[in-house]
Design an enzyme around this catalytic site. Structure first.
Site, PDB file in Angstrom:
ATOM      1  N   PHE A   2       0.823  -1.215   0.000  1.00 55.15           N
ATOM      2  CA  PHE A   2       0.000   0.000   0.000  1.00 55.15           C
ATOM      3  C   PHE A   2       0.852   1.259   0.000  1.00 55.15           C
ATOM      4  O   PHE A   2       0.412   2.316   0.458  1.00 55.15           O
ATOM      5  CB  PHE A   2      -0.978  -0.013   1.185  1.00 55.15           C
ATOM      6  CG  PHE A   2      -1.696  -1.326   1.354  1.00 55.15           C
ATOM      7  CD1 PHE A   2      -2.565  -1.763   0.366  1.00 55.15           C
ATOM      8  CD2 PHE A   2      -1.496  -2.126   2.457  1.00 55.15           C
ATOM      9  CE1 PHE A   2      -3.225  -2.988   0.487  1.00 55.15           C
ATOM     10  CE2 PHE A   2      -2.144  -3.349   2.590  1.00 55.15           C
ATOM     11  CZ  PHE A   2      -3.005  -3.775   1.602  1.00 55.15           C
ATOM     12  N   GLU A   6      -5.777   1.792  -6.885  1.00 57.57           N
ATOM     13  CA  GLU A   6      -6.018   2.835  -5.893  1.00 57.57           C
ATOM     14  C   GLU A   6      -7.353   3.537  -6.044  1.00 57.57           C
ATOM     15  O   GLU A   6      -7.861   4.132  -5.100  1.00 57.57           O
ATOM     16  CB  GLU A   6      -4.863   3.864  -5.952  1.00 57.57           C
ATOM     17  CG  GLU A   6      -3.552   3.228  -5.525  1.00 57.57           C
ATOM     18  CD  GLU A   6      -2.336   4.068  -5.838  1.00 57.57           C
ATOM     19  OE1 GLU A   6      -1.922   4.844  -4.969  1.00 57.57           O
ATOM     20  OE2 GLU A   6      -1.762   3.929  -6.951  1.00 57.57           O
TER      21      GLU A   6
END
Lengths: 351, 751, 162
Positions: B244, B710
């Site tokens: 991430f 994302e």
């Protein structure tokens, strides 16, 4: 985690004798103790493993109608015991709303009682905490106090007891059976957890070397099964400690409340039984008016310990909700989301 | 329907095949960094600071050393020398690091010592026994800090201020105006896999098992720090347990590498969960002020998006939150501005949709508030202000199927008939019900990558590229692209990836890994096929002899004539006759400046959320999430749906759950675990659905692929916040939205 | 007191001499038996990545002291598949794309097997969600996890698909 001596007594007497040595700690499942040891909050020199103690993991029906629950019984076993959950659905619901299935599979009844506060300052050895290090101060004061007490707190400590299980137990008048160097004794659950006063390090009524051996639900705890609910406000749908919670149990005869029980969680250093509120309900017609009055009484004397005034109103509302749900009736099967506001409600109660 | 149309004959691209690494992952055989145990391994544990600013004045080194099993205690005094100061910025993306260079403490959770021991238990206790003492200094850790400044650049180099049109004039002349401030907290990535390394030195050669989203960036940084050639460093990262953005750059694992150097044995260093709230970057907090003006018909006249954010006292990373307002809604005047404060925290960094996540949350809420002010349906309002060209630049979009996303998402969700006014719906149990929406957007980026393709005499193929698998399904999607480019069935394709000693495939970040490395693979595969074609068409013994002008295409391990697929030859035969073991092709990919000059390139989506809110207790549950996304060509819809769903769950988390609780006095994160720092659990996700909206893009790259990793978080957080408003009438602008904030806002409502 | 424990792990008996009383079941599996399929995500019972079956029950291996479990029977992710034949829960996880990065997956699968054998959830999706809430998945594969557990429950109990 510090190194420790590891003992495995074969009897309660042996265990109690072993625990007379200062620095000893009883180890049950370890879900709380090992966790605290890992973060440096607990550093016992001796662990006394209770695993081999005989007969502490059973549910007994006593001749007087009471039910005794061995302290080593696992949370899941108690919650899923068919007879127990039918007689005490409110306890099962509270148990199943706490922690995760993995933790409930090992965590014990006794361990649940003596679990330590989740106060972030208690859990952080770098913070001042009178409960962890007497006299060091309380960094929770003036810190983040969302999880902290609104009832029964003192200038020295504003922590809350995190248990769900203990909330209905308090409401039902459970007794804690204790064995220690001086023999056997028992205390009411509502007296088992101590309010902080100026000795917050004294968290329970247990003395040095004393061991919780069982929990007893007295005969008077029976008879609420049809109208008993536990409700818990959380910041996520599951696997979270309560912001506030409430257990309400009613015995309704001929449309009137013959007896009421009410206790709150997440608001004080002990599960908070609201006896005045209970008294106000005796003889009343179940309904909004009586429940509002009782819920207000339950929070009488509450005051914020920081930036947490909202909890007073929330606690009042959750008490009201628990009473309302209890009056509507215990569901035949525990809801898929135990104690959740998102469990289906009988009769659209919010409208 | 549309899904089957995408499946081209003989190609696995577009097919929802299951993960190639699935069997490894479900049997426990997928080997993550901390699963390695070289001979002679020692365990290292970090000791970290509990103050946020000051100096370490004492560490009980003797106590730690005396603990049985402890081998070494690494402190500034005995730390092996580095070739470069950790704050030296000679290479790109060289963020300042804390590698025991001195006794200074710059943030809570900063490493201040490393204890190395024969066992993990001994190293852990050794670190605890150090019991540091400090000279602490006052700290500032909130956005109210005294000294704000306008940064020179935000994000990865964008301007802190962008002005298009006259926003003040637009606001002045507007019939409807809103101004609102939204606050988002500091957040931590909390990948399930804590940062880890198993490091072993052999002279000046360094062997690492370490999760990384960027082999080359990490190698370069390590080469600089240790003064060794890049090629001396081999990093194996076959599986990353979630990144991430937190595993893009060399992290605190460098201390494990230093420890291995100090003791001359392999060392394993794994961060504790609590240590994941310090030296591994985070999403910076923001306070965003949005001012919008609209004409009576709902046309936006002006949009001013100001973001205040924070960086550390010792380095710069500025969350580009206001950038979200550049692309989504047409307005004659758009102004974005940013300022920042310096705090006694670690340096923030890239966290899933950096900028867009926070920025689009504020923007989507403000848009909703403006729709309400105009008395318009939120979807109608967004369509009224649909950007046909990128508002800030005036460029056309390379592709933009956002209208279709709105339409398909709204239809699937059942948006039609939504009541304008809030607090109009209840469920059968009396819980308040609300519907909200948000627009999702994320730039379609390209970085640089290389790949090498090989066709072998046995008819199989090989694709090599130092790509990264962190849950996107990289091994699967890349295998699909590689097999397609080489004209092979998937089973005949070997993919070598997840190591640094392969062609540099760039980073797994910016939602650009598939586009970038995939384009390089495609080029490499085409080069190998071209080489093979040349062999065939120039060989009189081949049935393809002379077919060069007609054209030859690869298909199922054969080259065939384009005009007559029945005439062709197996790869194996071509190679055998040529006496070659294999042919090779190399390919690369890079951003196309000309395309970027001409087009604005973004993925888009529309997210619709339904929430239930307990009117008395304020607890929220998101009962339905429907997202419709358009992101160019879809390599594998199964994987992409999972990416979208995961992103949407991050959006839910952003709106309702996540946030560091910082004690302003100590600067410590007080919920630095997974019990106090909430991320969603399974019961939070009763229904999440992602719709893949067809979109063709001829400009973004050769594959036509845009990013999907994302975008899901953008749009979703706003949709949920807007649904909470629709359910309750309470507009909460501080995130995460808490029960008490909802109740407070409900109580403040008139009537 | 001798610091040794005998454990049956995946049907194989191990006698482990412990130099240290502090070793948890998780660290014993990972660092001493090199059974690294079981993952450490938080080491504090807050994430579920280390879920194993201990005497048939799902538990967090990180909060279990190895010494305390002498004689125990342990099943880990490595002990599920029968050669190349996957356990039905493993197969369902692949079919339903019930994971992304794969780090929480061994714990999810062991937890699912525990849930199914507890028999409290059946194929009721909401009960499965609640019952699986002790296993965090930061990638957000929850929908697939729930679908996989429901499907595996059905196939394992031969329940008719609704």
């Amino acid at each position: 985690m510090n190194r420790f001596e590891y003992l495995r007594p074969q009897s309660v007497a042996e265990a109690v004798a072993a625990a007379a040595v200062p620095g000893s700690a009883f180890l049950a499942a370890g879900t709380n103790l090992l966790d605290l040891m890992k973060i440096g909050v607990a550093r016992p020199q001796r662990l006394i493993d209770l695993k081999d103690l005989p007969d502490l993991d059973i549910i007994e029906q006593l001749p007087d109608g009471a039910v005794r629950i061995g302290a080593q019984l696992r949370n899941a076993e108690l919650a899923h015991d068919p007879d127990f959950r039918q007689r005490f659905p409110i306890v099962a619901e509270a148990l199943l709303s706490g922690a995760s299935a993995q933790l409930r599979n090992v965590a014990t009844v006794g361990g649940n009682l003596i679990q330590r506060t989740r106060c972030a300052y208690f859990q952080d050895p770098a913070s001042a905490c009178n409960r962890r290090a007497p006299g060091s101060g309380c960094d929770a004061r003036g810190g983040d106090t969302r999880q902290h007490a609104v009832l029964g707190w003192s200038e020295d400590c504003i922590a809350t007891h995190p248990s769900d299980f203990c909330v209905p137990l308090a409401a039902l008048g459970a007794m804690v059976e204790i064995e220690g160097p001086a023999g056997r004794r028992e205390v009411a659950l509502t007296d088992f957890h101590l309010l902080p006063g100026n000795t917050p390090e004294r968290e329970t009524a247990l003395g040095q070397g004393e061991l919780v051996t069982a929990l007893r639900l007295p005969p008077a705890a029976a008879g609420f099964a049809r109208h008993a609910r536990y409700v818990k406000l959380r910041e996520r749908t599951s696997f979270a400690f309560a912001v506030v919670s409430a257990a309400a149990a009613l015995r309704i005869v001929d449309g009137r409340i013959q007896e009421a029980r009410l206790a709150l969680g997440g608001v004080a250093a002990r599960p908070w039984r609201a006896e005045e509120a209970e008294a106000s309900l005796r003889g009343a017609t179940p309904g909004a008016e009586a429940f509002h009055r009782a819920a207000a009484l339950a929070l009488e004397g509450a005051r914020p310990s920081g930036d947490n005034e909202f909890k007073i109103e929330l606690a009042r509302r959750i008490a009201l909700r628990a009473l309302t749900l209890a009056a509507a009736g215990t569901p035949d099967r525990l809801p898929a989301l135990p104690a959740s506001p998102f469990a289906p409600l009988p009769g659209g109660l919010h409208v | 329907m549309s899904e089957t149309q995408r499946i081209r004959h003989g190609s696995s691209i577009g097919q929802p095949i299951t993960r190639r690494d699935g069997p490894l992952k479900v049997t426990g055989q997928a080997r993550f960094a901390a699963d390695n145990h070289p001979q002679g391994l020692l365990h290292a544990v970090l000791a970290t600071s509990s103050i946020a600013r000051g100096r370490v004045t004492f560490l009980d080194e003797a106590a730690a050393r005396a603990h049985p099993g402890v081998v070494q205690v690494m402190l500034p005094g005995n730390r092996p020398a580095l070739a470069q100061h950790p704050d030296d910025k000679s290479a790109p993306f060289s963020f300042n690091m804390d590698l025991l260079q001195d006794d200074r403490v710059r943030y809570a959770g900063q490493p201040i010592a490393v204890v190395i021991a024969e066992t993990l238990e001994a190293a852990t206790e050794g670190a605890a026994l150090l019991a540091p003492r400090y000279a602490a200094e006052p700290v500032e850790v909130t956005l109210d800090a005294t000294s704000s400044y306008v940064p020179e650049a935000i994000g990865v180099g964008g301007p802190a201020e962008l002005r298009h049109g006259d926003a003040e004039a637009g606001l002045q002349g507007a019939a409807h105006r809103i101004e609102a401030v939204y606050e988002t907290p500091q957040q931590f990535h909390n990948a399930m896999e804590p940062h880890a390394v198993v490091a072993a030195w052999d002279g000046d050669r360094l062997s690492l098992d370490m999760p990384t989203q960027g082999f080359a960036l990490t190698q370069m940084r390590l080469a600089g720090l240790f003064g060794i050639p890049v090629e001396n460093i081999v990093i194996r990262s076959p599986f990353i347990g979630g990144g991430f953005g937190s595993k893009l750059l060399a992290g605190p694992q460098v201390l494990g590498i230093l420890a291995a150097r100090l003791v001359g044995r392999p060392v394993k260093l794994v961060l504790t969960r609590a240590q994941m709230y310090g030296p591994v970057t985070h999403r910076a907090p923001t306070r965003q002020r949005l001012r919008l003006g609209a004409a009576p018909d709902g046309a936006l006249l002006a949009l001013h998006h100001h973001a205040r954010t924070a960086t550390s006292r010792f380095d710069d990373f500025i969350e580009p939150a206001a950038n979200a307002s550049h692309t989504l809604y047409a307005a004659p005047a758009i102004v974005t501005t940013t300022d920042a404060v310096r705090l006694d925290t670690g340096t923030p960094g890239f966290m899933r949709a950096p900028g867009e996540a926070s920025g689009s949350l504020a923007l989507e809420c403000a848009i909703d508030e403006m729709a309400e002010a105009c008395g318009m349906d939120p979807l109608a309002f967004r369509l009224r202000n649909y950007a046909e060209v990128e508002p800030i630049s005036g460029k056309p979009f390379s592709s933009k199927a956002l209208r279709e996303c709105y339409a398909e998402g709204a239809a699937r969700f059942g948006w039609e008939g939504r009541k304008l006014a809030p607090r109009q719906m209840r469920d059968a149990d009396g819980l308040l019900l609300g519907w909200g929406m948000g627009t999702a957007t994320f730039p379609a980026l390209m970085f640089q990558a290389e790949a090498r393709a090989v066709l072998r005499r046995d008819g199989s193929g090989l694709m090599e590229a130092g790509t990264h698998e962190m849950g996107q399904g990289a091994w699967t999607a890349f295998a699909q692209i590689a097999a397609e480019s080489l004209g092979l069935d998937l089973e005949r394709l070997e993919l070598r990836a997840g190591r640094s000693d392969l062609p540099n495939a760039g980073i797994a970040g910016g939602s650009a890994h598939t586009a970038t490395a995939g384009s390089a693979m495609q080029a490499a595969g085409e080069a190998a096929i071209a080489r093979l074609t040349e062999l065939a068409v120039t060989d009189p013994r081949s049935p393809l002899f002379g077919a060069g002008n007609i054209g030859v295409v690869p298909r199922g391990g054969r080259l065939v004539r384009w005009d007559d697929p029945s005439r062709g030859e197996d790869y194996a035969e071509i190679l055998a006759r040529a006496g070659l073991e294999q042919v090779e092709g190399r390919g690369s990919a890079a951003p196309d400046p000309a395309a970027a000059e001409r087009y604005a390139m973004h993925s888009h989506g529309a997210v619709f959320a339904e929430v239930k809110v307990d009117p008395d207790l304020g607890q929220v549950r998101v009962t339905r999430l429907v997202g419709a996304f358009a992101a160019g060509r879809i390599i594998n819809p199964r994987l992409v749906q999972s990416q979208y769903q995961g992103g949407m769950i991050w959006g839910l988390s952003f709106a309702l759950q996540e946030g560091a609780v910082m004690d302003p006095r100590s600067g410590r994160v007080m919920n630095a675990d997974l019990a106090g720092y909430h991320v969603p659990v399974n019961a939070d996700i009763p229904s999440v659905e992602a719709i893949l909206v067809e979109e063709e893009d001829r400009h973004v790259n050769a594959l036509g692929v845009k990013g999907v990793g994302e975008i899901g978080i953008t749009g979703t957080a706003g949709a949920i916040a807007n649904a909470v408003w629709h359910a309750t009438g309470a507009r909460v602008r501080q995130f995460p939205i808490t029960p008490e904030a909802i109740l407070r806002a409900m109580a403040a409502q008139p009537g | 007191m001798s610091l040794s424990v005998t454990l049956t792990v995946n049907r194989v008996q191990h006698r482990v001499l412990l130099d240290d009383p502090r070793v948890t079941l998780l660290d014993l599996l990972r660092e001493r038996l090199q059974l690294t399929g079981t993952k450490k995500g938080c080491d504090r019972g807050q994430c579920g990545a280390c879920t194993i079956l201990l005497n048939g029950r799902r538990v967090n291996a990180c909060l279990a002291l190895a010494l305390s479990h002498d004689g125990a029977e342990i099943l880990t992710i490595e002990g599920l598949a029968d050669g190349a034949a996957l356990h039905p829960v493993q197969a369902a996880f692949i079919a339903h794309d019930a994971f992304q990065c794969g780090f929480c997956t061994p714990g999810q699968i062991m937890s699912a097997i525990g849930l199914i054998s507890e028999g409290q959830a059946g194929s009721d999706a909401e009960r499965v969600r609640e019952g699986m809430s002790g296993n965090l998945c930061r990638c957000g594969a929850y929908r697939g996890i729930t679908e996989a557990v429901v499907a595996a429950t059905r196939s394992m109990t031969k329940e008719k698909a609704a």
